[in-house]
Write an enzyme that holds these catalytic residues in place. Sequence first.
Site, PDB file in Angstrom:
ATOM      1  N   CYS A  53      -0.515   1.338   7.211  1.00 18.76           N
ATOM      2  CA  CYS A  53      -1.056   1.567   5.870  1.00 18.76           C
ATOM      3  C   CYS A  53      -2.408   2.274   5.917  1.00 18.76           C
ATOM      4  O   CYS A  53      -2.673   3.155   5.094  1.00 18.76           O
ATOM      5  CB  CYS A  53      -1.148   0.249   5.121  1.00 18.76           C
ATOM      6  N   CYS A  63      -2.831  -2.753   7.509  1.00 19.46           N
ATOM      7  CA  CYS A  63      -2.417  -2.631   8.906  1.00 19.46           C
ATOM      8  C   CYS A  63      -2.587  -1.173   9.351  1.00 19.46           C
ATOM      9  O   CYS A  63      -2.976  -0.308   8.558  1.00 19.46           O
ATOM     10  CB  CYS A  63      -0.961  -3.064   9.042  1.00 19.46           C
ATOM     11  N   GLU A  82       0.816  -1.209   0.000  1.00 19.96           N
ATOM     12  CA  GLU A  82       0.000   0.000   0.000  1.00 19.96           C
ATOM     13  C   GLU A  82       0.852   1.262   0.000  1.00 19.96           C
ATOM     14  O   GLU A  82       0.566   2.210  -0.734  1.00 19.96           O
ATOM     15  CB  GLU A  82      -0.920   0.034   1.240  1.00 19.96           C
TER      16      GLU A  82
END
Length: 199
Positions: A123, A120, A92
């Site tokens: 990101c 996560c 990402e």
Amino acid sequence: MMVTTGAAIPSMGCRCTSRRARSYERRDAVDVSGEAAHVSDDEAMSLALDEARGALEHGDVPVGAVALVGGRVVASGHNERELRQDPLAHAEILVLGATARSLGTWRLNEVTLVVTLEPCAMCAGALVAARVGRLVFGADDPRAGACGSLYNLCADPRLNHELPVQPGIRAEEAAELLSTFFAERRAGSPDGLGGRETG
């Protein structure tokens, strides 16, 4: 998986302008009357899954991402933490950077990011900071997901930006790719703990 500068991507009608996370020339990405085909969420997830498989070539967790503007691919990439020895080299983050360079702005409010695994916290925070317009992801990440599983940073009204999230696109395929990777990693690990980390 490195791509040579200027290599054509025939299925998208775009030209690559980056060596790692692929970014595509702006005219191909945003010109609705141009040759580039409109890509659906499912088609974009297929491209992201292909990117995720590319991460396997250098031992990275198989997570791939694709950025769309108006249904056109503007960037794609996969995890490169092992390849670069960089803790920030999540798919990402790499794709957001390539997208910003391609579009000439850090404000990505017209961008849909399609990623194989729920982002996560790092990101998801980057999605909010970049003002991404929309997120589509495949598999949930119950251990580290920050877009609905453990946290929901994309829909936290205390932050300066919220974005719509569409989970579950080709989730089984994305989850299987990850499960296979971690099972093989554990099998090859002397202590059997080789699969502790997530995307």
